[in-house]
Scaffold this active site. Structure first.
Site, PDB file in Angstrom:
ATOM      1  N   HIS A 277      37.570   2.914 -51.640  1.00  0.00           N
ATOM      2  CA  HIS A 277      36.418   2.171 -51.219  1.00  0.00           C
ATOM      3  C   HIS A 277      35.965   1.459 -52.448  1.00  0.00           C
ATOM      4  O   HIS A 277      35.179   1.929 -53.235  1.00  0.00           O
ATOM      5  CB  HIS A 277      35.406   3.146 -50.717  1.00  0.00           C
ATOM      6  CG  HIS A 277      34.229   2.460 -50.255  1.00  0.00           C
ATOM      7  ND1 HIS A 277      33.786   2.660 -48.817  1.00  0.00           N
ATOM      8  CD2 HIS A 277      33.318   1.377 -50.643  1.00  0.00           C
ATOM      9  CE1 HIS A 277      32.384   1.788 -48.742  1.00  0.00           C
ATOM     10  NE2 HIS A 277      32.341   1.332 -49.900  1.00  0.00           N
TER      11      HIS A 277
ATOM     12  N   HIS B  82      34.932  -2.616 -53.503  1.00  0.00           N
ATOM     13  CA  HIS B  82      34.618  -4.371 -53.020  1.00  0.00           C
ATOM     14  C   HIS B  82      35.151  -4.843 -54.178  1.00  0.00           C
ATOM     15  O   HIS B  82      34.700  -4.875 -55.491  1.00  0.00           O
ATOM     16  CB  HIS B  82      33.212  -4.577 -52.857  1.00  0.00           C
ATOM     17  CG  HIS B  82      32.674  -3.511 -51.626  1.00  0.00           C
ATOM     18  ND1 HIS B  82      32.686  -4.143 -50.348  1.00  0.00           N
ATOM     19  CD2 HIS B  82      32.313  -2.377 -51.844  1.00  0.00           C
ATOM     20  CE1 HIS B  82      32.057  -3.238 -49.733  1.00  0.00           C
ATOM     21  NE2 HIS B  82      31.493  -2.043 -50.549  1.00  0.00           N
TER      22      HIS B  82
ATOM     23  N   HIS C  97      31.463   0.624 -42.896  1.00  0.00           N
ATOM     24  CA  HIS C  97      30.415   1.151 -43.418  1.00  0.00           C
ATOM     25  C   HIS C  97      29.186   1.357 -42.710  1.00  0.00           C
ATOM     26  O   HIS C  97      28.686   0.820 -41.745  1.00  0.00           O
ATOM     27  CB  HIS C  97      29.488   0.104 -44.387  1.00  0.00           C
ATOM     28  CG  HIS C  97      30.369  -0.296 -45.709  1.00  0.00           C
ATOM     29  ND1 HIS C  97      31.652  -0.841 -45.810  1.00  0.00           N
ATOM     30  CD2 HIS C  97      29.820  -0.125 -46.967  1.00  0.00           C
ATOM     31  CE1 HIS C  97      31.976  -0.980 -47.143  1.00  0.00           C
ATOM     32  NE2 HIS C  97      30.992  -0.563 -47.885  1.00  0.00           N
TER      33      HIS C  97
ATOM     34  N   GLU D 113      24.802   4.761 -44.619  1.00  0.00           N
ATOM     35  CA  GLU D 113      24.226   4.654 -46.204  1.00  0.00           C
ATOM     36  C   GLU D 113      22.813   3.964 -46.226  1.00  0.00           C
ATOM     37  O   GLU D 113      22.205   4.751 -46.560  1.00  0.00           O
ATOM     38  CB  GLU D 113      25.262   3.461 -46.798  1.00  0.00           C
ATOM     39  CG  GLU D 113      24.972   3.157 -48.126  1.00  0.00           C
ATOM     40  CD  GLU D 113      25.725   1.718 -48.790  1.00  0.00           C
ATOM     41  OE1 GLU D 113      25.925   0.827 -47.808  1.00  0.00           O
ATOM     42  OE2 GLU D 113      25.794   1.609 -49.919  1.00  0.00           O
TER      43      GLU D 113
ATOM     44  N   ASP E  25      32.987   2.168 -55.145  1.00  0.00           N
ATOM     45  CA  ASP E  25      32.108   1.039 -54.444  1.00  0.00           C
ATOM     46  C   ASP E  25      31.975  -0.272 -55.237  1.00  0.00           C
ATOM     47  O   ASP E  25      32.961  -1.367 -54.910  1.00  0.00           O
ATOM     48  CB  ASP E  25      30.615   1.752 -54.037  1.00  0.00           C
ATOM     49  CG  ASP E  25      30.096   1.037 -52.815  1.00  0.00           C
ATOM     50  OD1 ASP E  25      30.853   0.295 -52.062  1.00  0.00           O
ATOM     51  OD2 ASP E  25      28.893   1.405 -52.623  1.00  0.00           O
ATOM     52  N   ASP E  26      31.064  -0.401 -56.005  1.00  0.00           N
ATOM     53  CA  ASP E  26      30.924  -1.732 -56.990  1.00  0.00           C
ATOM     54  C   ASP E  26      30.645  -1.201 -58.291  1.00  0.00           C
ATOM     55  O   ASP E  26      29.663  -1.383 -58.824  1.00  0.00           O
ATOM     56  CB  ASP E  26      29.701  -2.440 -56.581  1.00  0.00           C
ATOM     57  CG  ASP E  26      29.915  -2.800 -55.078  1.00  0.00           C
ATOM     58  OD1 ASP E  26      30.557  -3.657 -54.666  1.00  0.00           O
ATOM     59  OD2 ASP E  26      29.188  -2.198 -54.152  1.00  0.00           O
TER      60      ASP E  26
HETATM   61  N1  ADE Z   1      28.918  -4.731 -50.066  1.00  0.00           N
HETATM   62  C1  ADE Z   1      29.230  -4.317 -51.536  1.00  0.00           C
HETATM   63  N2  ADE Z   1      28.882  -3.051 -51.544  1.00  0.00           N
HETATM   64  C2  ADE Z   1      28.394  -2.604 -50.373  1.00  0.00           C
HETATM   65  C3  ADE Z   1      27.686  -1.426 -50.200  1.00  0.00           C
HETATM   66  N3  ADE Z   1      27.432  -0.562 -50.910  1.00  0.00           N
HETATM   67  N4  ADE Z   1      27.168  -1.401 -48.867  1.00  0.00           N
HETATM   68  C4  ADE Z   1      27.233  -2.501 -47.993  1.00  0.00           C
HETATM   69  N5  ADE Z   1      27.915  -3.578 -48.479  1.00  0.00           N
HETATM   70  C5  ADE Z   1      28.423  -3.641 -49.455  1.00  0.00           C
HETATM   71 ZN    ZN Z   2      30.832  -0.202 -49.947  1.00  0.00          ZN
END
Ligand code: ADE
Ligand code: ZN
Length: 326
Positions: free
Chosen positions: A8, A10, A186, A189, A267-268
């Protein structure tokens, strides 16, 4: 170093501030709205998504995307990862002026280069963006299915979870599932346990991105464990985005104890000042997982990876035997 795998991440959200600054110089763009003192700047989920979009808009050519994927996966291999699935967003590429096909090919080339350099295995999950609406997400699914890139093995959905009704997105996922793509979405969250339940009922995913707010409903946790749905848990992202106030309040340990299948993910990464290695370190330090438990988490990720069975067997053998150099 414990062997790792990531399901996971992006890819646009994985661009380091340095890389984004160099892209901004290349295209003569001012980044002061979303980059300050060499770090991403945002203050809530909505402004995070804007910073994410702004960074993504600076990747405009095939070379830009190849470099992005190659950089990320090469770095991940250095952290001890042998497998990586990246979420890709053809919608972001189109907004930046690049065709969806050129975008996918370019990222595939970056994955191939990282593989040649380090041996890391990579795959792509085409994602629709929820707040772009159900028609756009269906379009992304049709693209993923029709284009048949060999490294596109999954379909997912990211974006603003509080937007729209999951039922309206079911068709997009049906299209992807019927074509043999792995399904992840997703949920749980920014929205609560009801969102996870809706995902199970309407989307029928093999995996859920986050899913952590299922902890609000013990019956749902039992259902996740029974059905073996794999959770792509991103602890640092959750704390930084204030889904939970701190690691002590995060349910990673409780999910494992309830028998849920859990993986660790960044994640990011630069947006949340994390990396896959940091997620594993946090799991050790704050959730008491030892190296055996961390290796089991990597094994779960490979078991749940969207890959052919021959690749899965090879990766599973590597998880059991591989000592990754420091
Ligand atoms: N796009 C990028 N990061 C995200 C996240 N944590 N939740 C939903 N969409 C995303
Ligand atoms: Zn994500």
């Amino acid at each position: 170093m414990v062997v790792k795998a990531e399901l996971h991440c992006h890819i646009e959200g994985a661009a380091s501030p340095e890389l984004v600054l160099s892209q901004a110089r290349k295209y003569g763009v001012d980044t002061s709205d979303f980059l300050r003192d060499g770090a991403y700047y945002w203050y809530d989920f909505t402004s995070f998504l804007l910073a994410y979009d702004a960074a993504a808009s600076l990747f405009r050519t095939e070379d830009d995307y190849t470099l992005l994927a190659e950089n990320y996966l090469t770095g991940l291999a250095r952290e001890g990862a042998l497998y990586s699935e990246i979420f890709i967003s053809p919608d972001h590429a189109e907004r930046a002026g690049l065709s969806r096909m050129a975008y996918t090919n370019a990222l595939g080339e970056g994955i191939a280069r990282a593989h040649s350099a380090t041996g890391i295995e990579g795959r792509m999950i085409v994602t629709g963006i929820r707040h772009f609406g159900a028609a756009a997400v269906e379009d992304a699914a049709r693209f993923a299915v029709a284009y048949e890139h060999p490294l596109v093995t999954g379909f997912g959905m990211a974006g603003e979870e509080r937007f729209g009704n999951l039922r309206d997105y079911a068709r997009a996922f049906d299209i992807a599932r019927e074509a043999g793509l792995g399904i992840t979405v997703h949920a749980g969250e920014l929205a609560g346990w009801e969102s996870v339940e809706a995902a199970l009922n309407h989307i029928r995913p093999a995996r859920i991105g986050h899913g952590v707010r299922a902890i609000e409903n013990p019956d749902l946790i039992r259902r996740l464990a029974e059905e073996g749905v794999v959770l792509e848990v991103c602890p640092v992202s959750n704390v930084v985005l204030n889904v939970f106030p701190d690691f002590a309040g995060h349910p990673l340990q409780a999910l494992l104890e309830a028998g849920c299948r859990v993986t660790l993910n960044a994640d990011d990464p630069p947006h949340f000042h994390t990396s896959l290695a940091r997620e594993y370190a946090v799991a050790k330090e704050h959730f008491g997982l030892d190296d055996t438990a961390l290796r089991a988490i990597t094994r779960t990720a490979i078991e749940a990876a969207f890959v052919d069975e021959a690749t899965r067997s090879t990766l599973l053998r590597a998880v059991e035997h591989k000592i990754v150099a420091q």
